[in-house]
Design an enzyme around this catalytic site. Sequence first.
Site, PDB file in Angstrom:
ATOM      1  CB  VAL A  12      28.616  33.180   4.387  1.00 61.51           C
ATOM      2  CG1 VAL A  12      27.679  34.381   4.287  1.00 61.51           C
ATOM      3  CG2 VAL A  12      29.128  32.799   3.000  1.00 61.51           C
ATOM      4  CB  VAL A  31      18.890  50.557  11.098  1.00 59.28           C
ATOM      5  CG1 VAL A  31      19.019  49.826   9.802  1.00 59.28           C
ATOM      6  CG2 VAL A  31      19.938  50.099  12.086  1.00 59.28           C
ATOM      7  CE  LYS A 100      25.353  28.995  -2.893  1.00 59.21           C
ATOM      8  NZ  LYS A 100      26.676  29.443  -3.160  1.00 59.21           N
ATOM      9  CD  GLU A 124      20.928  41.628  -3.579  1.00 56.06           C
ATOM     10  OE1 GLU A 124      19.913  42.311  -3.647  1.00 56.06           O
ATOM     11  OE2 GLU A 124      21.488  41.148  -4.599  1.00 56.06           O
ATOM     12  CB  VAL A 127      21.915  35.578  -7.302  1.00 52.31           C
ATOM     13  CG1 VAL A 127      22.425  35.652  -8.739  1.00 52.31           C
ATOM     14  CG2 VAL A 127      20.787  34.566  -7.186  1.00 52.31           C
ATOM     15  N   GLY A 129      26.985  36.792  -4.855  1.00 52.67           N
ATOM     16  CA  GLY A 129      27.778  37.152  -3.663  1.00 52.67           C
ATOM     17  C   GLY A 129      27.551  38.609  -3.273  1.00 52.67           C
ATOM     18  N   GLY A 182      38.236  29.869  -0.150  1.00 50.95           N
ATOM     19  CA  GLY A 182      36.879  29.914   0.430  1.00 50.95           C
ATOM     20  C   GLY A 182      35.791  30.210  -0.581  1.00 50.95           C
ATOM     21  CE  LYS A 200      25.672  31.400  -6.781  1.00 49.56           C
ATOM     22  NZ  LYS A 200      27.138  31.360  -6.924  1.00 49.56           N
TER      23      LYS A 200
HETATM   24  N1  HSE Z   1      30.683  28.402  -4.608  1.00 48.75           N
HETATM   25  C1  HSE Z   1      30.073  29.635  -4.972  1.00 48.75           C
HETATM   26  C2  HSE Z   1      30.871  30.250  -6.103  1.00 48.75           C
HETATM   27  C3  HSE Z   1      30.020  30.542  -3.798  1.00 48.75           C
HETATM   28  O1  HSE Z   1      31.981  29.791  -6.352  1.00 48.75           O
HETATM   29  O2  HSE Z   1      30.395  31.173  -6.755  1.00 48.75           O
HETATM   30  C4  HSE Z   1      29.160  31.747  -3.988  1.00 48.75           C
HETATM   31  O3  HSE Z   1      27.835  31.412  -4.255  1.00 48.75           O
END
Ligand code: HSE
Length: 414
Positions: A12, A31, A100, A124, A127, A129, A182, A200
């Site tokens: 990320v 902005v 999270k 944000e 929860v 993504g 990923g 979440k």
């Molecule tokens: N490991 C988490 C998922 C990543 O698979 O949703 C995103 O929070």
Amino acid sequence: MVSVAIMGHGVVGSGVAEIITTHKNKLFSSVGEEIYIKKILDLREFPDSPLADRFTKNFDDIIDDLEIRIVVEVMGGTNPAYDYVKRCLLAGKSVVTSNKELVAAHGAELLKIAKENNANFLFEASVGGGIPIIRPMNQCLVANIVNEIAGILNGTTNFILTKMITEGMNFDDALKLAQDLGFAERNPEADIEGHDACRKICILASLAFGKHVYPQWVHTEGITKITLEDVKYAESNKCVIKLIGKVKRLPDKKIDIIVAPMLIPKTSQLANIDNEFNGIMVRGDCTGDVVFYGKGAGKLPTASAVVADVVDCVKHLKTRKYLFWADGTGENILPYQKSVTAVYIRAKADDADKAYSEAESVFGTIKRLTRAGAENGEFAFVTDEMPYKQIEEKISNLESKGVKVLSQIRMGNL
Ligand code: HSE
């Protein structure tokens, strides 16, 4: 120019740096000034990065730098993230996080510190993504009393279940693929045992009902016991199996909150949310059902939500955005044994027909399910709704009659 620091350069974090760099002009037009990455904290070396000169291994380079007004925390885990985030907020720096685990464990405290120090603490990306959900709940839906939230909140498990359902792929191969893409947590147990989805739904429940809900208070089941046989029985009942995080407001102001795999009717809005996609249904008293859908995991979707929060912080450098909930005591949480649900049960006995009659005498009205290729002695059925404690007692009763219960999965009435 507004200087920011990014703590963590993993999936990320590198996405955040990439978006801030590649979308420089787009962000400038939003902005009115440049967002400048001044420091990136990571213990690893990144000599080939175009931002190689900004890396540091020393948190003091961020906390002591008065020009850095916004800090992005994308390290994951709570140690040292909790300490670093707390110190940034105490120093009056705004913090944006996708973490999270951190928000679910310490959200109430960090929001309080942010408030006391006139800083923003935004999350944000924690929860869903790339799906907007925190800001819509805190702003667009704020006039509603939220009666229920139900969602597919974990991309990895949804990806695994989708591969099992649509391609007959085995669990381990599907998990490996999710890791390679990923989506999975560093420790994928957090995904497959439901802990990530639990964090979440805790964040959403805290936001919706105003009191912190800690993950340890929430009954959580993962997907490791789901078999292809269960998938086929679900199919025969026009359902799919999804890992659902759910919280419901009860008339006595308690909340019924759970994370568990559930059989969802194919007609449900959540049934066709596949692969790494997440879907979150918010049931407001004014709006009725509102459903949010999109990529719940992955580098750029998640980073996009982080960068949006950075932009919000830049726009609110002098004022604090109202985002707050109080600490909780857990008294408002219904014990999961009292939660009313119907359950799908798959079992095995020497004589399936005789055992099915026993199940009828134990559970009362039940609905028998069938599947092609069932082994001798296997049978499956769906119970009526009753408190989960009764389901557990009736399963014990049935097992005392020589029936082996192989699977029990809640019916998701969604
Ligand atoms: N490991 C988490 C998922 C990543 O698979 O949703 C995103 O929070």
